[in-house]
Design an enzyme around this catalytic site. Structure first.
Site, PDB file in Angstrom:
ATOM      1  N   GLU A 284       0.829  -1.214   0.000  1.00  0.00           N
ATOM      2  CA  GLU A 284       0.000   0.000   0.000  1.00  0.00           C
ATOM      3  C   GLU A 284       0.860   1.259   0.000  1.00  0.00           C
ATOM      4  OE1 GLU A 284      -3.047  -0.070  -0.573  1.00  0.00           O
ATOM      5  OE2 GLU A 284      -3.857  -1.986   0.114  1.00  0.00           O
ATOM      6  N   ARG A 288       0.846   3.795  -3.255  1.00  0.00           N
ATOM      7  CA  ARG A 288       0.231   5.107  -3.010  1.00  0.00           C
ATOM      8  C   ARG A 288       1.286   6.184  -2.780  1.00  0.00           C
ATOM      9  NH1 ARG A 288      -5.535   3.774  -0.090  1.00  0.00           N
ATOM     10  NH2 ARG A 288      -5.508   1.549  -0.494  1.00  0.00           N
ATOM     11  N   ASP A 417      -5.292  -9.913  -8.166  1.00  0.00           N
ATOM     12  CA  ASP A 417      -5.600  -9.013  -9.286  1.00  0.00           C
ATOM     13  C   ASP A 417      -4.402  -8.342  -9.950  1.00  0.00           C
ATOM     14  OD1 ASP A 417      -5.229  -7.584  -6.919  1.00  0.00           O
ATOM     15  OD2 ASP A 417      -7.035  -6.372  -7.077  1.00  0.00           O
ATOM     16  N   GLU A 552     -11.953   0.827 -10.252  1.00  0.00           N
ATOM     17  CA  GLU A 552     -11.623  -0.085 -11.358  1.00  0.00           C
ATOM     18  C   GLU A 552     -12.486   0.087 -12.605  1.00  0.00           C
ATOM     19  OE1 GLU A 552     -11.875  -1.018  -8.158  1.00  0.00           O
ATOM     20  OE2 GLU A 552      -9.736  -1.332  -7.746  1.00  0.00           O
ATOM     21  N   THR A 641      -0.759   0.692 -10.234  1.00  0.00           N
ATOM     22  CA  THR A 641      -2.085   0.180  -9.873  1.00  0.00           C
ATOM     23  C   THR A 641      -2.853   1.158  -8.985  1.00  0.00           C
ATOM     24  OG1 THR A 641      -3.279  -1.815  -9.174  1.00  0.00           O
ATOM     25  CG2 THR A 641      -1.370  -1.155  -7.833  1.00  0.00           C
TER      26      THR A 641
HETATM   27  C1  DMJ Z   1      -6.250   0.611  -4.907  1.00  0.00           C
HETATM   28  O1  DMJ Z   1      -5.446   0.778  -3.818  1.00  0.00           O
HETATM   29  C2  DMJ Z   1      -5.515  -0.034  -6.047  1.00  0.00           C
HETATM   30  O2  DMJ Z   1      -6.203   0.180  -7.223  1.00  0.00           O
HETATM   31  C3  DMJ Z   1      -5.328  -1.504  -5.839  1.00  0.00           C
HETATM   32  O3  DMJ Z   1      -4.737  -2.114  -6.947  1.00  0.00           O
HETATM   33  C4  DMJ Z   1      -6.649  -2.166  -5.572  1.00  0.00           C
HETATM   34  N1  DMJ Z   1      -7.353  -1.533  -4.517  1.00  0.00           N
HETATM   35  C5  DMJ Z   1      -7.497  -0.100  -4.514  1.00  0.00           C
HETATM   36  C6  DMJ Z   1      -8.667   0.439  -5.279  1.00  0.00           C
HETATM   37  O4  DMJ Z   1      -9.764  -0.325  -5.307  1.00  0.00           O
END
Ligand code: DMJ
Length: 653
Positions: A284, A288, A417, A552, A641
């Protein structure tokens, strides 16, 4: 307290025993006699009860009792009768500016009923074309303009139907023909939209408005903290590192919100310190914080962001000091120690394989290979591991022995995912030279097609389910909706055209996950019906009804629109934004995740605005509405992501 006597009970028998007579006269007399026999107290109680029933069945009154009247929705009183819900701003679903789409209610009439709008936005009539055996049925909305100017959705009749954008389509025409007409309709819309800068500007402005509103809440009640709690006007801490602020930096830059950006920059420069005795999650904080700082550095050229990125990057490195070199999930960035979660020595596969874009970029920028080497080692090991199924990976990996654990369960949702996403994106980032990444990605997509792809009933929506020890489950997380975008991105970069076909089908499914809910917002997880004779395609379990403002679907809409220029994707994104505004916007600032997407009258707000709402959801919506392919060109950047764009490496690198 005296024990209840017979007199304390009211018993009403509707018909006398053995003397039942169906005549109206008898019933009237009998009731009257019984009424007369009741005591005054009993009569008063019955009258009071009837009065209360009458009141409760009158909607305006129940709404009042639940605090839902328009006047009270925006108040902030903490009345016992009124839950926090009324603080969520009521915003009518408004038409896409300048587009005049018939998919949205007619708001030029003041008397548009909110209930009809809700019904409109949620109801989809799915009609199986009886005469068509060649293709899946078309999903259609039917709108009817009523005398009073409202627009309602009505049950599909056999004759004429209305397509996504409102074109009348003959129900008896076959699918191909209907599709042609639909795309003609889209072409018309494209023409209108393409020639109207005003329209594009309005769409972009709507996203900026949403961002400003969210930011205002964060600024007022959570400045410098991780997440806004908009209803309690407070904040929550996860790592204590200003997560929302950092996640939102490049969004502000892209949206051109200079003032807001400058304020945030000052906070990063003067207040943000990573020298803190705090445990952070490696994945995370990488996607981020490290991702956010690196992308902001690239967009702005401001080396302050690069210095901060180097600082957090180096503090995360102790996570890789494990017997297997598969990183631990948690790192103390102040002490330089790392550990797995308390209950296991496993890490999540998606987490250890979705930090590569960021660490590779950090190595390129610093010319220090340690970051790239650490994450490349993870990819190398995962590539070689047993326990995959046609390129699909299990969800857990052990940090001691480096083996997959909890084997036999395969999903494209939570915990797996972004493994697939980062296979493709690393290959793109590195200039499409790392063949192993490409092979693993292509093989995995084939694995998805072979093992996880199914069609729902009755409408034939294509969906990605899950597999558990050979048993298929028609469960799909909203998280899986990254896949249409990733497939489209791969096709854009030269992968097989059928990836794009699948992307389009899945995109439709992800949008249906919104459209078929009463609020027009997707739940966290859905289950698809597969048995013949089902009356609806999508079911939602009680525990899965929440919406966390996730990105998403709008992320994938952005990719699909960028590559196809089909305006229906913008329309879908617009509808989603409208419903976020309607059901999750909080009057005093910010947006909140909600517990229940199935009840427009009682969404049960969670009092939390996730940082990815600003980092991802609003950014992707803005990019979706922009017609400028040069705004974060997908030939120059690859999004991590968490929607932070990182440069595709020049071929000389
Ligand atoms: C985000 O932190 C990122 O997109 C991650 O890959 C999946 N979860 C959240 C958003 O849903």
């Amino acid at each position: 307290m005296h024990p209840p006597s017979r007199q304390d009970y009211i018993s009403i028998s509707l018909a006398g025993q053995g003397t039942y007579n169906n005549g109206k006269q008898w019933r009237r007399q009998s009731c009257w006699r019984k009424w007369k026999r009741l005591s005054r107290l009993q009569r008063s109680l019955i009258l009071l009860f009837l009065f209360m029933c009458g009141l409760a069945s009158y909607p305006a009154v129940t709404e009042h009792l639940r605090g839902l009247t328009d006047g009270e929705r925006s108040t902030e009183s903490n009345s016992v009768l009124r839950p926090v819900f009324p603080q969520v701003l009521p915003e009518p679903v408004s038409p896409r500016p300048e587009q005049g789409s018939q998919l949205i209610p007619d708001t030029e009439h003041a008397d548009v009923s909110p209930r009809l709008i809700e019904k409109y936005s949620a109801t989809v009539i799915i009609k199986k074309k009886l005469s068509n055996k060649r293709g899946p049925p078309i999903l259609q909305n039917r709108l009817q303009k009523k005398g009073n100017g409202t627009v309602a959705v009505e049950e599909q009749k056999e004759e004429g139907v209305v397509s996504w954008r409102g074109a009348v389509v003959d129900a008896e025409k076959d699918t191909e023909e209907a599709k042609e007409e639909e795309s003609k309709d889209h072409l018309l819309a494209n023409h209108k939209s393409g020639s109207s800068n005003q329209s594009e500007a309005s769409l972009l402005e709507a996203v900026k408005d949403a961002f400003r509103h969210a930011w205002q809440g964060y600024k007022d009640f959570a400045w410098g903290h991780d997440e806004l709690r908009p209803l309690s006007k407070s904040y929550s801490e996860w790592f204590g590192l200003g997560l929302t602020l950092i996640d939102a930096l490049d969004t502000m830059w892209i949206l051109g919100l200079k003032e807001e950006f400058e304020e945030a920059r000052t906070w990063v420069a003067t207040e943000l310190t990573f020298n803190k005795n705090v445990d952070v999650n490696l994945f995370e904080s990488t996607i981020r914080i490290l991702g956010g700082l690196l992308s902001t550095y690239h967009l702005t050229g401001d080396t302050m962001f690069l210095d901060k990125a180097k600082d957090i990057g180096s503090r995360l490195m102790p996570a890789f000091n494990t017997p297997s070199k598969i990183p631990y999930s948690d790192v103390n960035i102040g002490k330089g120690t790392a550990h797995p979660p308390r209950w296991t020595s496993d890490s999540t596969v998606a987490e250890v394989t979705s930090i590569q874009l960021e660490f590779r970029e950090l190595s390129r920028l610093t010319q220090d290979p340690q970051y790239q080497d650490a994450v490349a080692e993870v990819m190398k090991q995962v590539h070689q591991l047993d326990g995959k199924l046609d390129g699909l990976v299990p969800m857990f990996i052990n940090t001691n022995n480096g083996q997959f654990t909890h084997q036999g369960i395969f999903t494209l949702g939570a915990r797996a995912d972004s493994y697939y996403e980062y296979l493709l994106k690393q290959w793109i980032q590195g200039g499409k030279k790392e063949d192993q990444l490409l092979q693993d990605y292509v093989q995995a997509i084939e694995g998805v097609k072979k093992n996880l792809l199914q069609k729902s009933s009755p409408s034939g929506l294509t969906f990605v389910g899950e597999l558990s020890h050979g048993q298929f489950s028609p469960k799909m997380d909203h998280l899986v909706c990254f896949l249409p975008g990733t497939l489209a991105l791969g096709a854009h970069h030269g992968l097989p055209a059928d990836h794009m076909d699948l992307a389009k089908q899945l995109m439709e499914t992800c949008y249906q996950m919104y459209l078929q809910m009463e609020t027009g917002l997707s739940p966290e997880i859905v289950h698809f019906n597969m048995h013949e004779g089902s009356i609806r395609d999508i079911d939602v379990k009680l525990a899965d009804r929440h919406n966390l403002l996730r990105p998403e679907t709008v992320e994938s809409l952005f990719y699909l629109y960028r590559f196809t220029k089909d305006h229906k994707y913008q329309d879908w994104g617009w509808n989603i934004l409208q419903n976020f505004n309607k059901y999750t916007k909080v009057s005093s600032g910010g947006y909140t995740s909600i517990n229940n997407v199935r009840d427009p009258d009682y969404t049960s707000p969670r009092d939390k605005m996730e940082s990815f709402f600003l980092g991802e959801t609003l950014k992707y919506l803005y990019l979706l509405f922009s017609d400028d392919p040069g705004l974060i060109s997908l030939d120059e950047y690859v999004f991590n992501t968490e929607a932070h764009p990182l440069p595709i490496w020049p071929s000389t690198a």
